[in-house]
Write a protein that holds these residues in place. Sequence first.
Motif, mmCIF file in Angstrom:
data_model
loop_
_atom_site.group_PDB
_atom_site.id
_atom_site.type_symbol
_atom_site.label_atom_id
_atom_site.label_comp_id
_atom_site.label_asym_id
_atom_site.label_seq_id
_atom_site.Cartn_x
_atom_site.Cartn_y
_atom_site.Cartn_z
ATOM 1 N N GLU A 40 0.829 -1.219 0.000
ATOM 2 C CA GLU A 40 0.000 0.000 0.000
ATOM 3 C C GLU A 40 0.860 1.265 0.000
ATOM 4 N N GLY A 41 2.182 1.091 0.177
ATOM 5 C CA GLY A 41 3.050 2.263 0.252
ATOM 6 C C GLY A 41 3.905 2.434 -0.988
ATOM 7 N N ALA A 42 3.546 1.743 -2.079
ATOM 8 C CA ALA A 42 4.403 1.799 -3.261
ATOM 9 C C ALA A 42 3.571 1.876 -4.532
ATOM 10 N N CYS A 43 4.209 2.374 -5.599
ATOM 11 C CA CYS A 43 3.551 2.401 -6.906
ATOM 12 C C CYS A 43 3.172 0.967 -7.283
ATOM 13 N N PRO A 44 1.898 0.699 -7.534
ATOM 14 C CA PRO A 44 1.482 -0.670 -7.836
ATOM 15 C C PRO A 44 2.082 -1.196 -9.144
ATOM 16 N N ARG A 45 2.503 -0.255 -9.971
ATOM 17 C CA ARG A 45 3.044 -0.667 -11.269
ATOM 18 C C ARG A 45 4.525 -1.056 -11.178
ATOM 19 N N CYS A 46 5.350 -0.195 -10.555
ATOM 20 C CA CYS A 46 6.798 -0.438 -10.579
ATOM 21 C C CYS A 46 7.413 -0.639 -9.199
ATOM 22 N N GLY A 47 6.621 -0.510 -8.149
ATOM 23 C CA GLY A 47 7.132 -0.782 -6.812
ATOM 24 C C GLY A 47 7.901 0.358 -6.159
ATOM 25 N N ALA A 48 7.987 1.518 -6.818
ATOM 26 C CA ALA A 48 8.693 2.652 -6.217
ATOM 27 C C ALA A 48 7.968 3.061 -4.926
ATOM 28 N N PRO A 49 8.695 3.121 -3.815
ATOM 29 C CA PRO A 49 8.037 3.302 -2.512
ATOM 30 C C PRO A 49 7.669 4.746 -2.184
ATOM 31 N N TYR A 50 6.827 5.330 -2.979
ATOM 32 C CA TYR A 50 6.441 6.733 -2.740
ATOM 33 C C TYR A 50 4.957 6.880 -2.446
ATOM 34 N N GLY A 51 4.327 5.817 -2.038
ATOM 35 C CA GLY A 51 2.893 5.890 -1.772
ATOM 36 C C GLY A 51 2.113 5.088 -2.796
ATOM 37 N N TYR A 52 0.891 4.683 -2.409
ATOM 38 C CA TYR A 52 0.113 3.795 -3.259
ATOM 39 C C TYR A 52 -0.591 4.560 -4.373
ATOM 40 N N LEU A 53 0.215 5.049 -5.316
ATOM 41 C CA LEU A 53 -0.361 5.652 -6.507
ATOM 42 C C LEU A 53 0.638 5.474 -7.626
ATOM 43 N N VAL A 54 0.128 5.454 -8.843
ATOM 44 C CA VAL A 54 1.008 5.231 -9.986
ATOM 45 C C VAL A 54 1.989 6.394 -10.064
ATOM 46 N N CYS A 55 3.288 6.095 -10.062
ATOM 47 C CA CYS A 55 4.309 7.144 -9.982
ATOM 48 C C CYS A 55 4.451 7.891 -11.311
ATOM 49 N N THR A 56 5.154 9.006 -11.261
ATOM 50 C CA THR A 56 5.313 9.844 -12.456
ATOM 51 C C THR A 56 5.914 9.077 -13.629
ATOM 52 N N GLU A 57 6.934 8.269 -13.316
ATOM 53 C CA GLU A 57 7.604 7.551 -14.405
ATOM 54 C C GLU A 57 6.656 6.585 -15.101
ATOM 55 N N CYS A 58 5.813 5.919 -14.311
ATOM 56 C CA CYS A 58 4.863 4.975 -14.926
ATOM 57 C C CYS A 58 3.764 5.706 -15.695
ATOM 58 N N TRP A 59 3.424 6.929 -15.237
ATOM 59 C CA TRP A 59 2.456 7.750 -15.977
ATOM 60 C C TRP A 59 3.042 8.159 -17.310
ATOM 61 N N GLN A 60 4.325 8.593 -17.246
ATOM 62 C CA GLN A 60 4.948 9.149 -18.450
ATOM 63 C C GLN A 60 5.182 8.093 -19.518
ATOM 64 N N SER A 61 5.693 6.948 -19.096
ATOM 65 C CA SER A 61 5.842 5.885 -20.105
ATOM 66 C C SER A 61 5.403 4.581 -19.466
ATOM 67 N N GLU A 62 4.256 4.111 -19.929
ATOM 68 C CA GLU A 62 3.631 2.954 -19.315
ATOM 69 C C GLU A 62 4.508 1.708 -19.506
ATOM 70 N N PRO A 63 4.877 1.051 -18.394
ATOM 71 C CA PRO A 63 5.733 -0.128 -18.548
ATOM 72 C C PRO A 63 4.989 -1.330 -19.118
ATOM 73 N N ALA A 64 5.753 -2.280 -19.636
ATOM 74 C CA ALA A 64 5.156 -3.463 -20.269
ATOM 75 C C ALA A 64 4.558 -4.421 -19.239
ATOM 76 N N PHE A 65 5.086 -4.378 -18.005
ATOM 77 C CA PHE A 65 4.574 -5.271 -16.958
ATOM 78 C C PHE A 65 3.402 -4.589 -16.263
ATOM 79 N N SER A 66 2.537 -5.397 -15.615
ATOM 80 C CA SER A 66 1.315 -4.815 -15.049
ATOM 81 C C SER A 66 1.432 -4.450 -13.580
ATOM 82 N N ALA A 67 2.348 -5.088 -12.844
ATOM 83 C CA ALA A 67 2.450 -4.831 -11.405
ATOM 84 C C ALA A 67 3.806 -5.290 -10.895
ATOM 85 N N THR A 68 4.220 -4.724 -9.771
ATOM 86 C CA THR A 68 5.513 -5.086 -9.181
ATOM 87 C C THR A 68 5.382 -5.236 -7.670
ATOM 88 N N VAL A 69 6.024 -6.270 -7.140
ATOM 89 C CA VAL A 69 6.178 -6.403 -5.696
ATOM 90 C C VAL A 69 7.669 -6.539 -5.400
#
Length: 225
Positions: A40-69
């Motif tokens: 709950e404390g990380a970007c669900p897409r790439c796992g960056a620990p900045y809070g449970y929301l899609v981070c800027t990098e994933c917004w800017q260029s959507e990664p090929a994978f769907s989720a990261t733990v």
Amino acid sequence: MDLLGCVLELLAPTRCAGCDLPGETLCSACRDALPLIEREGACPRCGAPYGYLVCTECWQSEPAFSATVCVGSLVPPLARCVALYKDSGERRLGPVLGGLLAEAAATWSGWPDAVVPVPASTASLKRRGFDHTRLVAAEVARAFGVSVLEALTVQGARDQRVLGRVERARNVAHVFAVAAGVRVPSRILLVDDVVTTAATVDSASGALLAAGADEVRVGAVARAW
Ligand SMILES: [Zn+2]
Ligand SMILES: [Zn+2]
């Protein structure tokens, strides 16, 4: 303990990877002190620990994978465990780190058809003498009751460790390919040791999707940034 285990124990007694306490590969105090990343404390897409929301990098260029733990942040004692494992060849940590990843990704148990390790480059295999990510992936696969599929090959990447962040992103582009003759199933759990820019796992995921996977999720031992 088998004979090989006994000999190994005599030559290099088991010590905690976090604090050097003899007897265990990771003592309970260090386990408790692991810098875990809560889902709950990380970007669900790439796992960056900045809070449970899609981070800027994933917004800017959507990664090929769907989720990261990721198990935790690449800081002590987890960083020490990873360094001992990768750079000092403490192979006994492979199942320990794999077990931690299986625990962190426990809600995905039953989801993947196969666990695919990010392959080591020839240079790093030569340097380490073993494929460290494969051992971690094997433990996750065992825990989830599926097989490890060594689907990916890596070609020509320069050593990541001498490159800067931007260079790293460029360096990994298109270096992964699915090995000839491998049938890639629908749901893949891609395992890496450390995710830094997500460029590596993005590239590997792209290759798996292009070869027929429907969804790729990423599991990693540590997240650096
Ligand atoms: Zn310890
Ligand atoms: Zn992200």
